[in-house]
Design an enzyme around this catalytic site. Structure first.
Site, PDB file in Angstrom:
ATOM      1  N   ASP A  13       3.573  -1.958  10.997  1.00 37.61           N
ATOM      2  CA  ASP A  13       2.349  -1.256  11.392  1.00 37.61           C
ATOM      3  C   ASP A  13       1.465  -2.228  12.176  1.00 37.61           C
ATOM      4  O   ASP A  13       1.029  -3.252  11.653  1.00 37.61           O
ATOM      5  CB  ASP A  13       1.626  -0.763  10.136  1.00 37.61           C
ATOM      6  CG  ASP A  13       0.479   0.175  10.452  1.00 37.61           C
ATOM      7  OD1 ASP A  13       0.262   0.474  11.637  1.00 37.61           O
ATOM      8  OD2 ASP A  13      -0.203   0.610   9.508  1.00 37.61           O
ATOM      9  N   ASP A 103       2.079   3.545  16.572  1.00 34.41           N
ATOM     10  CA  ASP A 103       1.911   2.139  16.197  1.00 34.41           C
ATOM     11  C   ASP A 103       2.550   1.780  14.853  1.00 34.41           C
ATOM     12  O   ASP A 103       2.298   0.689  14.337  1.00 34.41           O
ATOM     13  CB  ASP A 103       0.429   1.769  16.167  1.00 34.41           C
ATOM     14  CG  ASP A 103      -0.369   2.597  15.168  1.00 34.41           C
ATOM     15  OD1 ASP A 103       0.133   3.651  14.735  1.00 34.41           O
ATOM     16  OD2 ASP A 103      -1.496   2.187  14.819  1.00 34.41           O
ATOM     17  N   GLU A 104       3.363   2.647  14.286  1.00 34.90           N
ATOM     18  CA  GLU A 104       4.023   2.302  13.030  1.00 34.90           C
ATOM     19  C   GLU A 104       5.365   3.008  12.909  1.00 34.90           C
ATOM     20  O   GLU A 104       5.565   4.097  13.442  1.00 34.90           O
ATOM     21  CB  GLU A 104       3.140   2.606  11.821  1.00 34.90           C
ATOM     22  CG  GLU A 104       2.900   4.068  11.566  1.00 34.90           C
ATOM     23  CD  GLU A 104       2.188   4.338  10.245  1.00 34.90           C
ATOM     24  OE1 GLU A 104       2.547   3.726   9.220  1.00 34.90           O
ATOM     25  OE2 GLU A 104       1.279   5.176  10.245  1.00 34.90           O
TER      26      GLU A 104
END
Length: 398
Positions: A13, A103-104
Site C-alpha cells: 500500500d 495504490d494497493e
C-alpha cells in the site's frame, strides 16, 4: 480444502498516495504538511495527518487544524501514471497480483523462494524498487492470509514492513483494537465498546453465538472468523469488479435538496459512463450516505433487468434519495455515493424491443462519443452548469 501454511501473501500500500506524488514531484513540499484538495481533503501527507487532518475532511477544518499546510490542487493524470508505474513493479515481482485500488494490491509470492528468496526478502526488494523506480514510499505487510497481511501493513505504516509468522498470528492480532477488523466501522465499534469490548482478542473470546446475538448473523459470523484469522480467500488475478461506483465528500456545509440532487446527477453520469466503457451492466443500484455524526446508511434497489442506461439508474437513485431525505435533514450529509452492483457483461443481457423511445440507449451512446472525443466537460447537463463536480479519481482497469 486448501489452506496456506506459510506467510506468502503480501499487502502493498503506497503511503498517502496523492500527497506522496505531490511531494515527489515538488521537492519544496518534502517534509512539509501537504493537503490535496481545497474544498474537501482528498489526501493528506503524514506530516499533515499528525495534526489530525484526514481524508474527506472539509478543507476549512483541515486548515484550522494545520495552518502551516500547503494545499495543492489534485492532478489525477499524474496519479494515474504513478499507479501504472507501481503496478509494473508489482507484476515484475510475481504474476499473482490482485489490485484493490490504484495504490494497493495483494501479491502471492508462494513458490518463488528459489528464484526470488523468502517472502520477507521479496517484500524488502519490492519496497526498495518502488522507491527507486517510482519515487514513492510503500508499506508492505506479509502474512498467511489476505486479512492479516492487510492488517500488518496498516500497523506498519508509514513506510514500513511487517512480517507476521504463522506461529505468532493470534499473538499479533488479539491485542489490536477492534477497529482493525474488516467491517468494524463507527456503529459496530460503538456497540462493542458499549459492552467493554475493545480488542480483537476480546471479540475472539466471545464466541460466535454471542456475536451473532449482538451484531446479527452475517456480521457476527464474519467478525468471529476474522478474530481467529480464518480467511481462506486466495489472491485472485485480474478479478473483475463486483460493483462500479463513485462518491463525493461534501464537508460539513449545509446543502439544499437541489444541490444534493445535482451532486447525485453528476455521480450517476460518471458511474454509468464507466460502466459502458467497461462493457458492464448491473441490476442493483446503491445509494450510500454519511452523516455529520460519522454514521452511515446504505439504501439499494434491484431492477428487473440489468442496465447501464443513465436515466433508468438516475430515476432509481432519486427514488432512494427521496426516501432518505428526512434522515438527511435530521442528521446532515457529509458524503454521498452511488454504485451499481450485480454486474455482468453487456453482451449477456436480453435485448428489449424499443417500445419506449425515451428508454433508448442512443442518447447515452451519443454523449459518450462526444465526451470521449472532446473531453468529459465538452457537454453537460444544465443542472450541472457552474457546479463543481469534484475530481474524477482514476480507477484500475476492469
Amino acid at each position: 480444502m486448501f489452506v496456506l501454511s506459510e506467510a506468502t501473501i503480501l499487502h502493498a500500500d503506497v503511503d498517502a498516495f496523492f500527497a506522496s506524488v505531490e511531494q515527489r514531484d515538488d521537492p519544496r513540499l518534502r517534509g512539509r504538511p501537504v493537503i490535496v484538495g481545497a474544498g474537501v481533503v482528498l489526501a493528506a501527507s503524514y506530516e499533515a495527518k499528525a495534526y489530525g487532518v484526514c481524508t474527506a475532511m472539509g478543507g476549512a477544518q483541515a486548515r484550522r487544524l494545520c495552518p502551516r499546510a500547503v494545499v495543492v490542487e489534485p492532478r489525477m493524470s499524474a496519479y494515474a501514471e504513478a499507479s501504472k508505474a507501481v503496478y509494473r513493479v508489482f507484476e515484475d515481482t510475481t504474476p499473482l497480483v490482485e489490485g484493490l485500488s490504484i495504490d494497493e494490491a495483494f501479491l502471492d509470492v508462494r513458490g518463488l523462494e528459489r528464484i526470488s528468496g523468502t517472502p520477507a526478502e521479496i517484500a524488502v526488494r519490492l519496497r526498495r524498487e518502488v522507491l527507486e523506480l517510482v519515487g514513492l514510499p510503500i508499506t508492505v505487510g506479509v502474512a498467511r492470509t489476505k486479512f492479516l497481511a492487510k492488517v500488518a501493513s496498516g500497523v506498519a505504516k508509514p513506510d514500513g514492513l511487517l512480517v507476521v509468522p504463522p506461529d505468532r498470528e493470534l499473538a499479533f492480532l488479539h491485542p489490536l483494537p477492534v477497529e482493525r477488523l474488516w467491517g468494524v466501522g463507527p456503529v459496530t465499534a460503538s456497540k462493542l465498546h458499549g459492552r467493554a469490548i475493545t480488542t480483537v482478542g476480546q471479540v475472539a473470546q466471545l464466541g460466535e453465538a454471542a456475536l451473532v446475538c449482538m451484531l446479527g448473523r452475517a456480521a457476527g459470523r464474519h467478525l468471529h472468523a476474522l478474530a481467529q484469522n480464518r480467511d481462506l480467500r486466495p489472491v485472485q488475478v485480474r478479478r473483475r469488479r463486483r460493483s462500479i461506483g463513485s462518491q463525493r465528500a461534501l464537508g460539513r456545509s449545509p446543502r439544499s435538496p437541489d444541490a444534493v440532487d445535482a451532486i447525485v446527477v453528476g455521480l450517476v453520469d460518471r458511474v454509468t459512463r464507466r460502466m459502458r466503457a467497461a462493457g458492464r451492466v448491473g441490476r442493483t443500484v446503491v445509494l450510500r450516505l454519511r452523516f455529520d455524526d460519522f454514521s452511515r446508511a446504505t439504501r439499494s434497489h434491484t431492477l428487473p433487468l440489468a442496465t447501464a442506461h443513465t436515466e433508468t439508474i438516475l430515476a432509481t437513485v432519486r427514488g432512494l434519495l427521496a426516501a432518505a431525505m428526512p434522515m438527511i435533514e435530521r442528521q446532515g450529509l457529509t458524503l454521498v455515493g452511488v454504485a451499481v452492483a450485480n454486474l455482468e457483461d453487456d453482451g449477456a443481457t436480453q435485448l428489449r424491443l424499443p417500445f419506449d423511445r425515451r428508454s433508448s440507449d442512443a442518447l447515452d451512446a451519443a454523449l459518450d462519443e462526444v465526451r470521449n472525443r472532446f473531453g468529459s466537460a465538452a457537454i453537460t447537463r444544465a443542472v450541472l452548469l457552474g457546479r463543481d463536480q469534484g475530481p474524477s479519481v482514476p480507477l484500475l482497469p476492469d
